[in-house]
Design a protein around this motif. Structure first.
Motif, PDB file in Angstrom:
ATOM      1  N   ALA A   1       7.419 -16.056  -7.507  1.00 25.13           N
ATOM      2  CA  ALA A   1       8.036 -14.753  -7.758  1.00 25.13           C
ATOM      3  C   ALA A   1       6.970 -13.666  -7.875  1.00 25.13           C
ATOM      4  CB  ALA A   1       8.889 -14.814  -9.026  1.00 25.13           C
ATOM      5  N   TRP A   2       5.847 -13.995  -8.506  1.00 25.76           N
ATOM      6  CA  TRP A   2       4.761 -13.022  -8.659  1.00 25.76           C
ATOM      7  C   TRP A   2       4.146 -12.683  -7.302  1.00 25.76           C
ATOM      8  CZ3 TRP A   2       3.372  -9.557 -11.955  1.00 25.76           C
ATOM      9  CH2 TRP A   2       2.085  -9.017 -11.932  1.00 25.76           C
ATOM     10  N   LEU A   3       3.882 -13.674  -6.506  1.00 20.57           N
ATOM     11  CA  LEU A   3       3.317 -13.438  -5.176  1.00 20.57           C
ATOM     12  C   LEU A   3       4.275 -12.630  -4.302  1.00 20.57           C
ATOM     13  CD1 LEU A   3       1.680 -16.933  -4.570  1.00 20.57           C
ATOM     14  CD2 LEU A   3       0.484 -14.759  -4.904  1.00 20.57           C
ATOM     15  N   ASP A   4       5.574 -12.912  -4.421  1.00 28.70           N
ATOM     16  CA  ASP A   4       6.555 -12.139  -3.653  1.00 28.70           C
ATOM     17  C   ASP A   4       6.562 -10.677  -4.093  1.00 28.70           C
ATOM     18  OD1 ASP A   4       7.233 -14.390  -2.240  1.00 28.70           O
ATOM     19  OD2 ASP A   4       9.085 -14.794  -3.368  1.00 28.70           O
TER      20      ASP A   4
ATOM     21  N   LEU B   1       4.000  -9.044  -5.231  1.00 29.52           N
ATOM     22  CA  LEU B   1       2.766  -8.438  -4.743  1.00 29.52           C
ATOM     23  C   LEU B   1       2.743  -8.269  -3.223  1.00 29.52           C
ATOM     24  CD1 LEU B   1       0.015 -10.289  -6.839  1.00 29.52           C
ATOM     25  CD2 LEU B   1       0.711  -7.902  -7.077  1.00 29.52           C
ATOM     26  N   ALA B   2       3.607  -8.986  -2.526  1.00 28.50           N
ATOM     27  CA  ALA B   2       3.551  -9.011  -1.064  1.00 28.50           C
ATOM     28  C   ALA B   2       3.579  -7.619  -0.430  1.00 28.50           C
ATOM     29  CB  ALA B   2       4.676  -9.884  -0.515  1.00 28.50           C
ATOM     30  N   PRO B   3       4.437  -6.680  -0.882  1.00 30.19           N
ATOM     31  CA  PRO B   3       4.415  -5.351  -0.261  1.00 30.19           C
ATOM     32  C   PRO B   3       3.070  -4.639  -0.406  1.00 30.19           C
ATOM     33  CG  PRO B   3       6.451  -5.662  -1.498  1.00 30.19           C
ATOM     34  CD  PRO B   3       5.557  -6.815  -1.838  1.00 30.19           C
ATOM     35  N   LEU B   4       2.369  -4.872  -1.512  1.00 30.18           N
ATOM     36  CA  LEU B   4       1.063  -4.252  -1.697  1.00 30.18           C
ATOM     37  C   LEU B   4       0.043  -4.842  -0.727  1.00 30.18           C
ATOM     38  CD1 LEU B   4       0.868  -4.132  -5.604  1.00 30.18           C
ATOM     39  CD2 LEU B   4       1.722  -2.387  -4.038  1.00 30.18           C
ATOM     40  N   PHE B   5       0.102  -6.150  -0.527  1.00 26.54           N
ATOM     41  CA  PHE B   5      -0.782  -6.776   0.460  1.00 26.54           C
ATOM     42  C   PHE B   5      -0.496  -6.228   1.854  1.00 26.54           C
ATOM     43  CE2 PHE B   5      -1.596  -9.973  -2.801  1.00 26.54           C
ATOM     44  CZ  PHE B   5      -2.876 -10.417  -2.506  1.00 26.54           C
ATOM     45  N   ARG B   6       0.790  -6.149   2.211  1.00 21.86           N
ATOM     46  CA  ARG B   6       1.148  -5.720   3.569  1.00 21.86           C
ATOM     47  C   ARG B   6       0.786  -4.268   3.819  1.00 21.86           C
ATOM     48  NH1 ARG B   6       6.587  -9.055   2.543  1.00 21.86           N
ATOM     49  NH2 ARG B   6       5.726 -11.124   3.050  1.00 21.86           N
ATOM     50  N   GLU B   7       0.804  -3.479   2.745  1.00 26.08           N
ATOM     51  CA  GLU B   7       0.376  -2.084   2.849  1.00 26.08           C
ATOM     52  C   GLU B   7      -1.070  -1.986   3.309  1.00 26.08           C
ATOM     53  OE1 GLU B   7      -0.304   1.517  -0.385  1.00 26.08           O
ATOM     54  OE2 GLU B   7       1.359   0.120  -0.688  1.00 26.08           O
ATOM     55  N   HIS B   8      -1.829  -3.065   3.060  1.00 25.13           N
ATOM     56  CA  HIS B   8      -3.240  -3.083   3.438  1.00 25.13           C
ATOM     57  C   HIS B   8      -3.530  -4.132   4.510  1.00 25.13           C
ATOM     58  CE1 HIS B   8      -3.144  -1.159  -0.573  1.00 25.13           C
ATOM     59  NE2 HIS B   8      -4.009  -0.357   0.007  1.00 25.13           N
ATOM     60  N   GLY B   9      -2.500  -4.457   5.302  1.00 23.86           N
ATOM     61  CA  GLY B   9      -2.665  -5.323   6.467  1.00 23.86           C
ATOM     62  C   GLY B   9      -2.979  -6.763   6.148  1.00 23.86           C
ATOM     63  N   ALA B  10      -2.482  -7.263   5.016  1.00 16.94           N
ATOM     64  CA  ALA B  10      -2.783  -8.633   4.616  1.00 16.94           C
ATOM     65  C   ALA B  10      -1.530  -9.309   4.055  1.00 16.94           C
ATOM     66  CB  ALA B  10      -3.897  -8.654   3.573  1.00 16.94           C
ATOM     67  N   GLU B  11      -1.616 -10.605   3.851  1.00 16.06           N
ATOM     68  CA  GLU B  11      -0.563 -11.380   3.214  1.00 16.06           C
ATOM     69  C   GLU B  11      -1.097 -11.974   1.919  1.00 16.06           C
ATOM     70  OE1 GLU B  11       2.632 -11.871   4.085  1.00 16.06           O
ATOM     71  OE2 GLU B  11       2.400 -10.501   5.778  1.00 16.06           O
TER      72      GLU B  11
ATOM     73  N   GLY C   1      10.804  -4.202 -14.248  1.00 17.28           N
ATOM     74  CA  GLY C   1      11.457  -5.196 -13.409  1.00 17.28           C
ATOM     75  C   GLY C   1      10.549  -6.145 -12.667  1.00 17.28           C
ATOM     76  N   ILE C   2       9.222  -5.999 -12.807  1.00 21.33           N
ATOM     77  CA  ILE C   2       8.364  -6.970 -12.132  1.00 21.33           C
ATOM     78  C   ILE C   2       8.470  -8.314 -12.842  1.00 21.33           C
ATOM     79  CG2 ILE C   2       6.750  -5.236 -11.243  1.00 21.33           C
ATOM     80  CD1 ILE C   2       4.797  -6.104 -13.454  1.00 21.33           C
ATOM     81  N   PRO C   3       8.226  -9.417 -12.129  1.00 18.47           N
ATOM     82  CA  PRO C   3       8.342 -10.742 -12.759  1.00 18.47           C
ATOM     83  C   PRO C   3       7.288 -10.935 -13.850  1.00 18.47           C
ATOM     84  CG  PRO C   3       8.208 -10.899 -10.353  1.00 18.47           C
ATOM     85  CD  PRO C   3       7.855  -9.496 -10.711  1.00 18.47           C
ATOM     86  N   PRO C   4       7.496 -11.895 -14.733  1.00 15.69           N
ATOM     87  CA  PRO C   4       6.461 -12.224 -15.719  1.00 15.69           C
ATOM     88  C   PRO C   4       5.153 -12.592 -15.028  1.00 15.69           C
ATOM     89  CG  PRO C   4       8.533 -13.308 -16.281  1.00 15.69           C
ATOM     90  CD  PRO C   4       8.717 -12.723 -14.916  1.00 15.69           C
TER      91      PRO C   4
END
Length: 350
Positions: A83-86, A88-98, A290-293
Motif C-alpha cells: 500500500a505504501w509503495l502504491d 508513492l508510485a505517482p511520485l516516482f512516475r512524475e520523475h520517470g521511474a517506478e 489519507g496516506i497509508p500507515p
C-alpha cells in the motif's frame, strides 16, 4: 568521572554522528581541534565500517566516537508495504521511474550483531554511542572490557533509567529540536517531546549519570546554556553539515543556507521513524491526509532513497533526507576545525 579529562577534550563539544552526512574526514578534523568527533556506523555493514574506521585512524590519533543504531529488527508487512509503495508510485512516475518491487531491510541493527561488535572491538574506540535503544548485556560487557566509554541517546527520564540499568556511562539528552532521527526507544509509544533544555535539566537534577545536551545548539552561547543547566558537554550536528568535510550534497547545502532553513518538520515518511528534516516535497507528502500507515524502519528507507535518486536524476532535490534541527538558520559554512575554534571562542566569551 570527569568526562572532559577522561577523553582529553579541550572543548566540551561532540560532533553528532549523522549517518550518511558525517565522514572520517569530518570526525578527524573535530578530534584534532580538541573536541570529540563521531563516525556513524549505523547504516553501513561491517566491511565498510572497517574501511571508514581505518580512514579515520589514519587522520587522527585523538579519541573518537563510533555510533551504532540499536533499533528493533523490523518484520515484513507485505500488504502494508504494498500500500505504501502504491501511494508513492505517482511520485516516482512524475520523475520517470517506478517504485521498488518490494521493501527490504537495508541495514541491520547492532542488537545481536556479532559481526559489527567484532569490528568495534577491533577498533577499540575511546567512545561508543547508541541510538534508538540499547544493546544486550553481552555486548555492553564486551565493550566495557575493552575500556570503551558508553554513551546512550535518550529522550526521557524513563529511557535514562533503562540506560543506567543497562550500564551506560553517559547520557545524550536529545531534545525535540534535534535534527535527524528521533532517538526514542519505541517509535510507536507516546512521545512527550521534551525540549533540549528541559530534558537536560531534568536529567542533571536526577543526577545519576553525566549528561550531554543535544538538539538545536549551534553556537557557543547554546553550549554555555547547556553547561549552565548541568550538562558536561553539548552535541552539535546541524552546525557541522555545512562544513566542507561533510558528505552533504550541493542541494542540501543550498537549502541550509536559504530561507528553507527556517522550517523543519518531524516526519516518518522518508525512513519509517520520526526524523526532523528541512521541509520539502517528501515531508509535504508525509502530511497528506489519507496516506497509508508508514511501514517499519529501515525498510521504508529503501523507497525513500529510491525516490530521492529518481528525483535528483531529473534535477529535483526536494525529496532528500535533508535532516536538520530547529537551529538550522544559525548554520555557518566553514571548515570543521575552524568551526570548533569559533565555538570555543564564543563559549569563552559567554
Amino acid at each position: 568521572m570527569d568526562f572532559l579529562v577522561r577523553l582529553g577534550l579541550a572543548v566540551p563539544l561532540i560532533q553528532a554522528p549523522m549517518a550518511g552526512t558525517s565522514t572520517p574526514a569530518l570526525a578527524a578534523q573535530v578530534c584534532n581541534a580538541g573536541a570529540l568527533g563521531s563516525l556513524a556506523l549505523g547504516a553501513i555493514g561491517p566491511d565498510e565500517a572497517r574501511r571508514q574506521i581505518a580512514d579515520l585512524k589514519s587522520r587522527t590519533d585523538r579519541p573518537f566516537n563510533l555510533n551504532l543504531f540499536v533499533h528493533a529488527t523490523p518484520q515484513a508487512d507485505p500488504a502494508g508495504e504494498r500500500a505504501w509503495l502504491d501511494a508513492l508510485a505517482p511520485l516516482f512516475r512524475e520523475h520517470g521511474a517506478e517504485p521498488p518491487a518490494a521493501l527490504e531491510t537495508i541495514y541491520d541493527s547492532f542488537a545481536g550483531n556479532a559481526a559489527m561488535l567484532e569490528v568495534v572491538l577491533e577498533a577499540k574506540p575511546a567512545v561508543v554511542s547508541f541510538h534508538f535503544g540499547l544493546p544486550g548485556p553481552e555486548a555492553i560487557a564486551a565493550l566495557k572490557a575493552a575500556d570503551c566509554l558508553l554513551l546512550g541517546s535518550v529522550t526521557s527520564l524513563a529511557e535514562a533509567e533503562m540506560s543506567l540499568a543497562a550500564g551506560i556511562d553517559v547520557l545524550v539528552a536529545q531534545g525535540w529540536e534535534a535534527g535527524g532521527h528521533r532517538g526514542v526507544f519505541d517509535p510507536d509509544a507516546r512521545d512527550d517531546r521534551l525540549g533540549t533544555l528541559a530534558l537536560t535539566r531534568l536529567l542533571a537534577d536526577w543526577g545519576k549519570l553525566p549528561v550531554i545536551a543535544a538538539g538545536g545548539i549551534m553556537d557557543g552561547a547554546g553550549i554555555r546554556a547547556a553547561l549552565d543547566l548541568g550538562a558536561v558537554a553539548a552535541q552539535l550536528g546541524t552546525a557541522f553539515i555545512a562544513c566542507p568535510e561533510s558528505n552533504a550534497d550541493a542541494a542540501y547545502r543550498a537549502l541550509l543556507a536559504s530561507d528553507a532553513a527556517r522550517r523543519t518538520v518531524m516526519t516518518r515518511a522518508i525512513s519509517g521513524r520520526p526524523a526532523r528534516c528541512l521541509a520539502n516535497r517528501f515531508t509535504e507528502f508525509g502530511e497528506r491526509p489519507g496516506i497509508p500507515p508508514v511501514p517499519a524502519y529501515p525498510r521504508t528507507y529503501l523507497a525513500g532513497k529510491a525516490l530521492n535518486a529518481a528525483a535528483k536524476a531529473r534535477g529535483e532535490p526536494l525529496y532528500g533526507a535533508q535532516w536538520a534541527g530547529q537551529g538550522a538558520p544559525l548554520s555557518r559554512p566553514m571548515p570543521a576545525a575552524e568551526l570548533v575554534a569559533q565555538l570555543a571562542a564564543e563559549l569563552s566569551l559567554t
